[in-house]
Each structure stands twice: as structure tokens, then as C-alpha cells.
Design a protein around this motif. Structure first.
Motif, PDB file in Angstrom:
ATOM      1  N   LEU A  40      10.776  -6.008  -4.490  1.00 31.37           N
ATOM      2  CA  LEU A  40      11.661  -6.722  -3.573  1.00 31.37           C
ATOM      3  C   LEU A  40      12.364  -5.768  -2.612  1.00 31.37           C
ATOM      4  O   LEU A  40      12.567  -6.092  -1.439  1.00 31.37           O
ATOM      5  CB  LEU A  40      12.680  -7.556  -4.343  1.00 31.37           C
ATOM      6  N   TYR A  41      12.742  -4.590  -3.095  1.00 28.10           N
ATOM      7  CA  TYR A  41      13.344  -3.594  -2.201  1.00 28.10           C
ATOM      8  C   TYR A  41      12.346  -3.185  -1.122  1.00 28.10           C
ATOM      9  O   TYR A  41      12.712  -3.031   0.051  1.00 28.10           O
ATOM     10  CB  TYR A  41      13.810  -2.359  -2.974  1.00 28.10           C
ATOM     11  N   GLU A  42      11.093  -3.018  -1.517  1.00 31.20           N
ATOM     12  CA  GLU A  42      10.046  -2.685  -0.545  1.00 31.20           C
ATOM     13  C   GLU A  42       9.876  -3.817   0.474  1.00 31.20           C
ATOM     14  O   GLU A  42       9.761  -3.571   1.674  1.00 31.20           O
ATOM     15  CB  GLU A  42       8.711  -2.434  -1.264  1.00 31.20           C
ATOM     16  N   LYS A  43       9.865  -5.041  -0.015  1.00 40.33           N
ATOM     17  CA  LYS A  43       9.722  -6.200   0.870  1.00 40.33           C
ATOM     18  C   LYS A  43      10.901  -6.277   1.834  1.00 40.33           C
ATOM     19  O   LYS A  43      10.727  -6.515   3.031  1.00 40.33           O
ATOM     20  CB  LYS A  43       9.634  -7.484   0.041  1.00 40.33           C
ATOM     21  N   ARG A  44      12.117  -6.058   1.304  1.00 40.06           N
ATOM     22  CA  ARG A  44      13.310  -6.106   2.152  1.00 40.06           C
ATOM     23  C   ARG A  44      13.245  -5.032   3.231  1.00 40.06           C
ATOM     24  O   ARG A  44      13.561  -5.294   4.396  1.00 40.06           O
ATOM     25  CB  ARG A  44      14.568  -5.948   1.311  1.00 40.06           C
ATOM     26  N   GLU A  45      12.805  -3.847   2.860  1.00 39.71           N
ATOM     27  CA  GLU A  45      12.680  -2.761   3.839  1.00 39.71           C
ATOM     28  C   GLU A  45      11.695  -3.151   4.942  1.00 39.71           C
ATOM     29  O   GLU A  45      11.956  -2.943   6.124  1.00 39.71           O
ATOM     30  CB  GLU A  45      12.212  -1.489   3.142  1.00 39.71           C
TER      31      GLU A  45
END
Length: 77
Positions: free
Chosen positions: A59-64
């Protein structure tokens, strides 16, 4: 996801991702508390933590990615 050309959809996806991150972080904190208080089986909690951490990472990757997309859309408007 169909936000490549729609800034509103991009913002919606970013909001939903942030909400999901908050929910998983809260769940992770709860599992950490269970581990500390030793209320349940540690092997089950260890597996839950592993999955939570993997999901949060994704999710952090997606948010980035969403933030980069949003920022690139703002710079073109």
C-alpha cells in the motif's frame, strides 16, 4: 483503476489507499499489543504480522505511485 486521465479518480484512489493504510496500521498495533500481553498464540500473531507488514508495504508503494501520478497531473494543468 481508470485514473490515468481523471484527476478526480486519482484523488479518490489516493484517499482510499490512505484509509486502508490507516486501518491496517491500527490492526498492526492491535496485534502488537496482543503479542506484548501474550494473550494468544505467538505463531499465529507472527504470521498475521508478516501479512500486515507485506500488505502495508504494498500500500505504501501504491500510495507513492498515486502521489507521483497526481503530482504529474497537477504539473500539466
Amino acid at each position: 483503476m481508470n485514473f490515468e486521465n481523471d484527476l478526480e479518480e486519482l484523488e479518490k484512489a489516493l484517499f482510499e489507499t490512505n484509509q486502508r493504510i490507516k486501518k491496517l496500521e491500527s490492526h498492526k498495533e492491535s496485534v502488537n499489543n496482543e503479542i506484548r500481553s501474550d494473550k494468544s498464540k505467538s505463531q499465529i500473531n507472527a504470521e498475521t504480522m508478516r501479512r500486515l507488514e507485506r500488505n502495508l508495504y504494498e500500500l505504501y508503494e501504491k500510495r507513492e505511485f498515486l502521489i507521483k501520478e497526481r503530482d504529474s497531473k497537477f504539473s500539466t494543468y
